[in-house]
Write a protein that holds these residues in place. Structure first.
Motif, mmCIF file in Angstrom:
data_model
loop_
_atom_site.group_PDB
_atom_site.id
_atom_site.type_symbol
_atom_site.label_atom_id
_atom_site.label_comp_id
_atom_site.label_asym_id
_atom_site.label_seq_id
_atom_site.Cartn_x
_atom_site.Cartn_y
_atom_site.Cartn_z
ATOM 1 N N THR A 43 -26.179 -43.108 23.663
ATOM 2 C CA THR A 43 -25.357 -42.503 24.710
ATOM 3 C C THR A 43 -24.348 -41.506 24.150
ATOM 4 O O THR A 43 -24.160 -40.434 24.714
ATOM 5 C CB THR A 43 -24.619 -43.604 25.478
ATOM 6 O OG1 THR A 43 -25.542 -44.633 25.767
ATOM 7 C CG2 THR A 43 -24.055 -43.074 26.749
ATOM 8 N N LEU A 79 -25.865 -38.289 23.482
ATOM 9 C CA LEU A 79 -26.203 -37.585 24.717
ATOM 10 C C LEU A 79 -24.975 -36.934 25.331
ATOM 11 O O LEU A 79 -25.075 -35.888 25.959
ATOM 12 C CB LEU A 79 -26.828 -38.560 25.708
ATOM 13 C CG LEU A 79 -28.239 -38.979 25.323
ATOM 14 C CD1 LEU A 79 -28.731 -40.051 26.242
ATOM 15 C CD2 LEU A 79 -29.167 -37.800 25.372
ATOM 16 N N TYR A 80 -23.789 -37.548 25.139
ATOM 17 C CA TYR A 80 -22.583 -36.891 25.636
ATOM 18 C C TYR A 80 -22.391 -35.545 24.940
ATOM 19 O O TYR A 80 -22.036 -34.554 25.568
ATOM 20 C CB TYR A 80 -21.350 -37.778 25.422
ATOM 21 C CG TYR A 80 -21.315 -39.002 26.303
ATOM 22 C CD1 TYR A 80 -21.987 -39.012 27.503
ATOM 23 C CD2 TYR A 80 -20.621 -40.137 25.943
ATOM 24 C CE1 TYR A 80 -21.971 -40.117 28.309
ATOM 25 C CE2 TYR A 80 -20.606 -41.247 26.741
ATOM 26 C CZ TYR A 80 -21.277 -41.235 27.921
ATOM 27 O OH TYR A 80 -21.260 -42.326 28.725
ATOM 28 N N LEU A 94 -24.756 -33.675 23.667
ATOM 29 C CA LEU A 94 -25.776 -32.783 24.210
ATOM 30 C C LEU A 94 -25.359 -32.237 25.563
ATOM 31 O O LEU A 94 -25.528 -31.052 25.862
ATOM 32 C CB LEU A 94 -27.094 -33.540 24.342
ATOM 33 C CG LEU A 94 -28.207 -32.776 25.048
ATOM 34 C CD1 LEU A 94 -28.887 -31.873 24.052
ATOM 35 C CD2 LEU A 94 -29.181 -33.699 25.684
ATOM 36 N N LEU A 95 -24.759 -33.128 26.386
ATOM 37 C CA LEU A 95 -24.331 -32.727 27.724
ATOM 38 C C LEU A 95 -23.260 -31.634 27.640
ATOM 39 O O LEU A 95 -23.316 -30.645 28.368
ATOM 40 C CB LEU A 95 -23.777 -33.962 28.432
ATOM 41 C CG LEU A 95 -23.982 -34.030 29.920
ATOM 42 C CD1 LEU A 95 -25.457 -34.051 30.228
ATOM 43 C CD2 LEU A 95 -23.320 -35.251 30.467
#
Lengths: 246, 83
Positions: free
Chosen positions: B64, B67-68, B70-71
């Motif tokens: 996660t 992914l933050y 990446l976001l």
């Protein structure tokens, strides 16, 4: 169509959500976007499958064969997954978990049909996570005594010293956010990769991107579906304890 | 587009590149988890299914934070909140 629903339809890098048409809703401009259309397509596929399954099971034979085998396999696997992680409380949640499992799985692998996956839109994953969040809270109130809930909120410290409550409340509120962002960012990253490959390589990306579709859509989508359902079940079964009503 | 806009766009691109450095941490963490899962299966091959599902769950949670990052990078590159 100017900007199609199809991901690989355009000639440049484009994986954004587009509006299809807009209408006025109590003075606000509301857009019907490509996400709505993709969700509708996924829903129609699932409804068609369900009607076919219902017809098939209505005249089910003693010895299953063909399509009936497939349906029974799906239901058995989903029930097994739920009961392996929720124990005795499984039958009450098997319907919900099975429903969101099939829906998220279909949404994730709809990239194989060339659609933009609906789960690559935060407006789809956040409601799913919010349903999970409210289920967790509701089941906590249903199965635990208020005193136990208060003790859980003050959990590392004794119940008469509630200075740890804000931290626990924040960690509760973070559950739906991290749950939805995980699914959204995973699917979005796959979508962005495929859009970059199709948009930048043009004619060169003809047959071999199929291998990438297998990874980004099938493998990653199935893993994320499994993780979403497993986390939902884990959170709920943590909160309901041994599953006896108060 | 004047100089300021271009400057902000360039800095957004650099920021996006820096944001995805966050992928290092989950990479290491997932590698450790997978290694330990392989060791566990080697020690007890009968429990492969349980080890696999536990490993996948842990890896997904560890992922996660990456992914933050990446976001943030995708927001900086395509939504351009600063311009």
């Amino acid at each position: 169509m100017e900007h199609g629903i199809l991901l690989s339809g355009g000639s440049e890098v484009d994986f954004m959500i587009h509006g299809v048409f807009k209408y006025s809703f109590f003075g606000q401009d509301v857009w019907i976007t490509t996400t709505h259309v993709c969700v509708l397509i996924v829903m129609l596929i699932l409804i068609g499958f369900c009607i076919a399954a219902n017809r098939c099971m209505a005249r089910a034979g003693e010895v299953p064969g063909g399509f009936q085998n497939v349906i029974e396999l799906i239901v058995e696997k989903l029930d097994g997954m739920v009961s392996s992680s929720m124990g005795p409380a499984a039958p009450r949640f098997a319907n919900y978990i099975g429903t969101i499992f099939i829906f998220i799985l279909m949404s994730n692998i709809s990239g194989l049909l060339g659609l933009r996956p609906p789960t690559a839109d935060y407006g789809v994953t956040l409601p799913l996570a919010l349903i999970t969040f409210f289920m967790i809270r509701y089941n906590k109130w249903k199965y635990q005594k208020p005193l136990t809930i208060w003790k859980d909120y003050c959990s590392p410290l004794p119940p008469w010293l509630p200075i740890w409550v804000p931290i626990n409340v924040i960690s509760n509120v973070a559950v739906p956010i991290s749950l939805s962002l995980r699914l959204f960012a995973n699917v979005l990253s796959g979508t962005a990769m495929m859009a970059l490959i199709y948009g930048l390589l043009r004619w060169f990306a003809t047959i071999w991107p199929a291998a990438l579709h297998v990874y980004f859509d099938l493998f990653s989508g199935a893993i994320q579906t499994y993780v979403f359902c497993m986390l939902t079940m884990t959170y709920i079964s943590n909160e309901i304890g041994d599953g006896t009503r108060r | 587009m004047d100089f300021n806009q271009n400057f902000i766009l360039g800095c957004s691109a650099i920021g996006a590149g820096l944001a995805v450095i966050a992928g290092i941490g989950p990479g290491i963490g997932q590698g450790i988890a997978a290694g330990h899962a392989a060791a566990a299966v080697g020690r007890n091959p009968g429990a492969q299914g349980k080890v696999m599902s536990t490993m996948l769950l842990g890896q997904a949670v560890a992922e996660t934070t990456g992914l933050y990052g990446l976001l943030i990078a995708i927001l900086l590159l395509f939504v351009k909140p600063l311009t």
